[in-house]
Design an enzyme around this catalytic site. Structure first.
Site, short mmCIF file in Angstrom:
data_model
loop_
_atom_site.label_atom_id
_atom_site.label_comp_id
_atom_site.label_asym_id
_atom_site.label_seq_id
_atom_site.Cartn_x
_atom_site.Cartn_y
_atom_site.Cartn_z
N ARG A 58 0.80 -1.01 0.00
CA ARG A 58 -0.17 0.12 0.05
C ARG A 58 0.96 1.19 0.00
O ARG A 58 0.94 1.93 1.00
CB ARG A 58 -0.89 -0.03 1.18
CG ARG A 58 -1.66 -1.07 1.43
CD ARG A 58 -2.53 -1.71 0.54
NE ARG A 58 -3.67 -1.17 -0.08
CZ ARG A 58 -4.94 -1.24 0.79
NH1 ARG A 58 -5.16 -2.11 1.82
NH2 ARG A 58 -5.87 -0.69 0.06
N ASP A 79 -3.31 -0.94 -7.16
CA ASP A 79 -3.86 -1.65 -6.01
C ASP A 79 -5.51 -1.85 -6.20
O ASP A 79 -6.14 -1.17 -6.16
CB ASP A 79 -3.70 -0.80 -4.89
CG ASP A 79 -4.31 -1.06 -3.57
OD1 ASP A 79 -4.56 -2.37 -3.43
OD2 ASP A 79 -4.36 -0.30 -2.57
N TYR A 94 -2.18 0.84 7.34
CA TYR A 94 -3.13 0.14 7.85
C TYR A 94 -3.37 0.31 9.37
O TYR A 94 -2.71 1.01 9.86
CB TYR A 94 -2.74 -1.38 8.05
CG TYR A 94 -3.07 -2.02 6.46
CD1 TYR A 94 -4.16 -2.02 5.93
CD2 TYR A 94 -2.05 -2.34 5.81
CE1 TYR A 94 -4.47 -2.59 4.63
CE2 TYR A 94 -2.11 -2.66 4.36
CZ TYR A 94 -3.38 -2.98 3.93
OH TYR A 94 -3.24 -3.33 2.50
P1 NAD Z 1 -8.81 -1.46 5.87
O1 NAD Z 1 -9.60 -2.04 4.72
O2 NAD Z 1 -7.51 -2.38 6.44
O3 NAD Z 1 -9.59 -0.99 7.04
C1 NAD Z 1 -10.62 0.02 6.87
C2 NAD Z 1 -10.67 1.07 7.75
O4 NAD Z 1 -11.07 0.64 9.43
C3 NAD Z 1 -9.28 1.70 8.19
O5 NAD Z 1 -9.60 3.18 8.03
C4 NAD Z 1 -9.16 1.45 9.70
O6 NAD Z 1 -8.25 2.36 10.15
C5 NAD Z 1 -10.42 1.21 10.24
N1 NAD Z 1 -10.52 0.51 11.44
C6 NAD Z 1 -9.71 -0.80 11.88
N2 NAD Z 1 -9.93 -1.19 13.14
C7 NAD Z 1 -10.89 -0.23 13.36
C8 NAD Z 1 -11.77 -0.25 14.74
N3 NAD Z 1 -11.75 -1.32 15.82
N4 NAD Z 1 -12.58 0.57 14.75
C9 NAD Z 1 -12.80 1.77 13.80
N5 NAD Z 1 -12.18 1.62 12.56
C10 NAD Z 1 -11.24 0.60 12.46
O7 NAD Z 1 -8.02 -0.26 5.48
P2 NAD Z 1 -7.98 0.45 3.83
O8 NAD Z 1 -9.17 1.04 3.47
O9 NAD Z 1 -7.27 -0.79 2.94
O10 NAD Z 1 -6.93 1.44 4.04
C11 NAD Z 1 -6.70 2.28 5.06
C12 NAD Z 1 -5.55 3.52 4.91
O11 NAD Z 1 -4.58 2.98 4.31
C13 NAD Z 1 -6.21 4.44 3.81
O12 NAD Z 1 -7.17 5.36 4.46
C14 NAD Z 1 -4.97 5.02 2.95
O13 NAD Z 1 -4.42 5.84 4.29
C15 NAD Z 1 -4.04 3.90 3.37
N6 NAD Z 1 -3.94 3.47 1.88
C16 NAD Z 1 -2.90 3.55 1.06
C17 NAD Z 1 -2.73 2.98 -0.30
C18 NAD Z 1 -1.71 3.24 -1.10
O14 NAD Z 1 -1.09 4.46 -1.04
N7 NAD Z 1 -1.34 2.37 -2.08
C19 NAD Z 1 -3.77 1.98 -0.61
C20 NAD Z 1 -4.80 1.89 0.07
C21 NAD Z 1 -4.90 2.35 1.41
#
Ligand code: NAD
Length: 378
Positions: A122, A130, A228
């Protein structure tokens, strides 16, 4: 390099890994695409459209597989598909190597270079490749539409000659990629949106989309270096649950998306919270594939408890197959651009993206995390 795109065989999989509009750009990479007849049907692309865009359309799946240097698909291949490839060919698809030891073993036996799309790092560089992000965007959008469809209330505030309608409240747990798209979609439909997340960065993002952020009175920033979330303390968990229980009572809809990489989904919405919601309310659990954020979620199903409908469908991107396939296809183009040179894989094991997602190569498990997990199990 000859790339074979088969028709997906998994139940309810309507997406296709390559769409006709991407073929010209793929050809520029020195890639020749052959597609199984009917492969694009679920995403509304005809064989004719592929042919016109320059692909060979093949009826005989055996011949398609046997002549491929790369099998490019969405779901992990079946054993029969792997066995149909020539030894040493490559596969780019979802894989789940640790959950699929038999597939992993077959890749090693047949010296398949197996790439796992869900292992793409990520990072900013990898963002354009991605599939987790592109498909989460689609899932977040669809989750809101399904909730709006199931709920007997309107979402927006309406001032009409027949009186005033109060806006619905949508509570979103987890403001990652899917959650942010869910916020934006619910806002576009006129709902009031409340958000909970354990990462500090998520607060700013949620506010910028017009949501309210629910602050837990306990210090936390559960973000890892990769962006994450990690697991939170017991004290935080209890305070978060008390806060969410309170807000769940007023919410018409809850959409949960919370995941911890490599772990089962955290259980955040308890049965007690569900029982406290108004009858007719709807929960869409986007973490269902990893067990669900709600204690009552049945993965793959829609159930009703205490008058609340709980949707645990795991195929939301496939239900929006046209744009999900379009985004997937662009992710594949960007990935192949990075991994190949003059129409051949570079297999550059010093490259961060290759290190992340190339799981097997030359009969060995080459991905560090997967190798460590297997060694740990032995
Ligand atoms: P994810 O699918 O792993 O999780 C979804 C969301 O759930 C996250 O925001 C996480 O903080 C939240 N979460 C986890 N436990 C929790 C809890 N107990 N209570 C409430 N919320 C909780 O995450 P995702 O959507 O794949 O990505 C998260 C972050 O990663 C993105 O917002 C971004 O900043 C980063 N990201 C970067 C890239 C990249 O640069 N290629 C790609 C995807 C995501």
């Amino acid at each position: 390099m000859k790339v074979a795109v088969p028709r997906e065989v998994a139940t309810d999989e309507r997406r296709v890994a390559v769409i006709p509009a991407e073929l010209k750009r793929l050809a520029k990479l020195g890639v020749e695409v052959a597609i199984e007849a009917g492969a694009g049907e679920g995403a509304l692309h005809t064989d004719e459209a592929y042919r016109e865009a320059g692909a060979e359309v093949v009826e005989d799946k055996g011949a398609l597989l046997a002549s491929a240097d790369l099998l490019l698909k969405i779901q992990p291949p079946t054993m029969a598909e792997v066995d149909g490839l020539s030894e040493g060919a490559a596969v780019v698809s979802l894989f789940q190597p640790l959950e699929s030891p038999e597939l992993l073993a077959r890749y090693r036996e047949r010296r398949i270079s197996g790439f796992a799309l869900e292992y793409i790092p990520r990072t900013t560089l990898a963002q354009a490749m991605d599939i987790l992000s592109s498909q989460a965007t689609v899932a977040g959008y669809k989750a809101v539409l399904m909730a709006a469809d199931r709920h007997p209330k309107l979402f927006p505030m309406l001032m009409t000659a027949a009186g005033m309608i109060q806006p619905a409240t949508v509570l979103i747990v987890g403001a990652g990629v899917a959650g942010l798209q869910a916020i934006a979609t619910a806002r576009r439909l006129g709902a009031v949106v409340e958000v909970s997340d354990v990462r500090k960065a998520a607060k700013e993002e949620a506010l910028s989309l017009g949501a309210t952020f629910l602050e837990v009175d306990e210090e936390v920033d559960a973000a890892t270096e990769g962006g994450y979330a990690k697991e939170v303390s017991e004290a935080y968990k209890q305070k978060q649950q008390a806060l969410l229980a309170d807000h769940a009572k007023q919410a018409s809809v809850i959409i949960t998306t919370a995941l911890i990489f490599g772990r089962p989904a955290p259980k955040i919405i308890t049965e007690e919270m569900v029982a406290g919601m108004a009858p007719g309310s709807v929960i869409v659990d986007l973490a269902a594939e990893r067990g669900g954020n709600c204690e009552l979620t049945a993965p793959g199903e829609e159930v009703e408890h205490h008058g609340v409908r709980i949707l645990g469908y795991t195929d939301l991107p496939s239900r929006m197959s046209v744009h999900a396939s379009q985004m997937w296809s662009r992710n594949m183009l960007n990935l192949l651009k990075h991994l190949t040179s003059d129409g051949a894989f570079k297999f550059d094991l010093d490259d961060e993206i290759t290190q992340g997602c190339l799981i097997t190569h030359g009969g060995e498990v080459v991905q560090e995390r997967v190798r460590a997990a297997i060694d740990g199990q032995a």
